[in-house]
Motif scaffolding. Structure first.
Motif, mmCIF file in Angstrom:
data_model
loop_
_atom_site.group_PDB
_atom_site.id
_atom_site.type_symbol
_atom_site.label_atom_id
_atom_site.label_comp_id
_atom_site.label_asym_id
_atom_site.label_seq_id
_atom_site.Cartn_x
_atom_site.Cartn_y
_atom_site.Cartn_z
ATOM 1 N N ALA A 194 0.086 -6.414 -3.018
ATOM 2 C CA ALA A 194 1.501 -6.918 -2.562
ATOM 3 C C ALA A 194 1.179 -8.552 -2.543
ATOM 4 O O ALA A 194 1.906 -9.355 -3.117
ATOM 5 N N SER A 195 0.100 -8.965 -1.992
ATOM 6 C CA SER A 195 -0.183 -10.354 -1.956
ATOM 7 C C SER A 195 -0.264 -11.165 -3.393
ATOM 8 O O SER A 195 0.501 -11.992 -3.586
ATOM 9 N N GLU A 196 -1.100 -10.447 -4.298
ATOM 10 C CA GLU A 196 -1.032 -11.176 -5.677
ATOM 11 C C GLU A 196 0.075 -10.932 -6.254
ATOM 12 O O GLU A 196 0.577 -11.709 -7.115
ATOM 13 N N GLN B 289 3.155 -11.200 -5.092
ATOM 14 C CA GLN B 289 3.836 -12.359 -4.343
ATOM 15 C C GLN B 289 3.355 -13.531 -5.104
ATOM 16 O O GLN B 289 4.358 -14.572 -5.516
ATOM 17 N N MET B 290 2.275 -13.737 -5.245
ATOM 18 C CA MET B 290 1.550 -14.912 -6.165
ATOM 19 C C MET B 290 2.240 -15.067 -7.620
ATOM 20 O O MET B 290 2.617 -16.215 -7.885
ATOM 21 N N LEU C 218 5.911 -15.938 -7.241
ATOM 22 C CA LEU C 218 5.972 -17.611 -7.185
ATOM 23 C C LEU C 218 5.839 -18.333 -8.212
ATOM 24 O O LEU C 218 6.508 -19.150 -8.699
ATOM 25 N N ARG D 200 11.296 -14.745 -0.518
ATOM 26 C CA ARG D 200 10.052 -14.207 -0.234
ATOM 27 C C ARG D 200 9.931 -13.392 1.039
ATOM 28 O O ARG D 200 9.383 -12.433 1.245
#
Lengths: 95, 347
Positions: free
Chosen positions: A30-32, A34-35, A38, A74
């Motif tokens: 999930a973090s990746e 979001q990156m 972005l 976000r």
């Protein structure tokens, strides 16, 4: 008072520690994502304004309105990926 | 995107996850607790809450958001490496006589055995640990602790009792000390801490701010390198809960020794009685690698202060911002409490 030692294993919160580790994988995915979101958002903004590709290593800073929209996007993304953890039904089930 | 942008973007993401955790997940958890408590009482409700999926995810996220903030691919520890040489150079020196390091100071085992706050290597394990700690503190909690507002609010409570010589113990990277020094420009403020990397950052920032009434010294709170009766006020912010009980007793005794008769002791720390909030507080302590926090919440602090020689100990709730309800907060928060006492005039 000095009788304390560091733990040798990461803390766990589920009956099966495999779940702890799998949730960690999911969170990092999930973090990746979001990156990536972005990065794509910034690329789209750049293309929209200039129609050129981003030079390697350069930073395109969005305008204030775009930044506020990105912040809101976000937060909505975070709410969407985490809200299943609350266990709230989206529809009424039979008892 | 370059690396700086990626790390900033990741910090924003973690911040929003923490915001969701503090608000939505906390409120859902509280609602569930209140429903269970109404059915079966507080103790049973805590047991059921602990066994349920919502609390488990709440706990997991608290632990791992903090871990990712420090140690993940885009974490603070990795982010600092690009700037290491420049920062180490900037931190070196005594910053215009504002810093005295003591290489003979040894870190107690209770301090060095665990990585407090999940900070890899703890607060003294790397030359840039203070820089990382400051960046972490700014990103810990959406809201009240992201600026100096909390410390300014605490400093306001010292009006009328600060006196001319103030000792701020466990000052870390100086957030509390510099705020007190600004609030009381006619006082001389001494900040002490075990961690040299934190003190170096504190002194650098004091020099950059041209703060003339603030000095930092590396020292153990349990063996303060000052003459008896040297200070009008001994303060700390978020120190007490980091100390095991025996060290806490030693620190209180040392505080009493270095205070002048009639001097004041004022600490900003955490205390909580409500069963649900105390349960989350103890869980936070474990998940955040703060092994003495739960024991501190249970101990009789007023008695410990009295045994150390103090009089009139008080514990009062501290509201960190206007509109906060400390009894039934709308978001997760630290249970801020001011713990104060006075050294008797004749002791």
């Amino acid at each position: 008072m000095d009788d304390i030692h560091a733990a040798t294993a990461e803390q766990t919160f589920f009956d099966d520690p495999a779940l702890d580790r799998m949730f960690g994988v999911i969170f990092r995915i999930a973090s990746e994502l979001q990156m990536t979101r972005l990065s794509v958002r910034r690329m789209e903004a750049l293309l929209e304004h200039h129609g050129i590709a981003l030079p390697a290593g350069a930073s395109h800073l969005p305008a204030e309105a775009d930044r506020l929209a990105a912040d809101e996007d976000r937060r909505a993304y975070v709410e969407n990926i985490l809200s299943p953890l609350l266990g709230r039904p989206s529809s009424r089930s039979a008892a | 995107m370059n690396r700086v942008d990626l790390q900033a973007g990741f910090a924003d993401f973690l911040f929003d996850v923490k915001r969701y955790w503090m608000r939505d997940m906390f409120v859902s958890l509280r609602d569930e607790y209140e429903r269970l408590a109404a059915e079966a009482g507080a103790a049973t409700a805590i047991d059921r809450l602990r066994a349920g999926p919502l609390y488990r995810y709440f706990a997991w996220l608290e632990r791992h958001v903090q871990n990712e903030k420090y140690s993940g691919r885009y974490g603070l520890v990795a982010a600092i490496e690009d700037r290491r040489a420049d920062m180490e150079a900037a931190l070196a020196g005594d910053h215009g006589g504002r810093l005295t390091l003591d290489p003979t100071v040894t870190l107690p085992a209770y301090y060095s055995a665990v990585d407090t706050h999940q900070h890899p290597g703890n607060l003294a394990g790397d030359a840039l640990a203070g820089v990382v700690y400051k960046a972490s503190a700014a990103a810990t909690q959406p809201g009240s602790t992201t600026t100096y507002a909390l410390h300014e609010r605490f400093a306001e409570t010292l009006d009328g009792i600060a006196g001319g010589h103030i000792l701020d113990v466990g000052c870390g990277f100086g957030k509390s000390s510099i705020t007190i020094a600004r609030r009381f420009p006619d006082a001389v403020v001494e900040g002490v801490d075990l961690a040299a990397p934190c003190l170096q950052l504190a002194a650098l920032e004091a020099a950059e701010a041209q703060t003339g009434n603030l000095h930092y010294r590396q020292a153990d709170a349990c063996a303060l390198p000052y003459e008896a009766g040297s200070f009008d006020l001994v303060s700390s912010t978020m120190l007490l809960h980091e100390l095991p009980e025996e060290a806490l007793g030693d620190f209180f005794a040392e505080s009493c020794r270095v205070l002048r008769p009639g001097g004041r002791l004022v600490h900003l720390d955490f205390r909580v009685d409500d069963p649900f909030l105390a349960f989350l507080h103890a869980g936070h302590a474990h998940r955040n690698n703060e092994p003495y926090m739960a024991a501190f919440n249970a101990m009789d602090v007023a008695d410990a202060l009295t045994r150390a020689g103090f009089a009139a100990p008080t514990l009062e709730p501290f509201v960190e911002a206007d509109g906060v309800d400390p009894v039934r907060p709308a978001t997760w928060r630290f249970p801020w409490t001011i713990i104060a006492a006075r050294k008797p005039l004749a002791s």
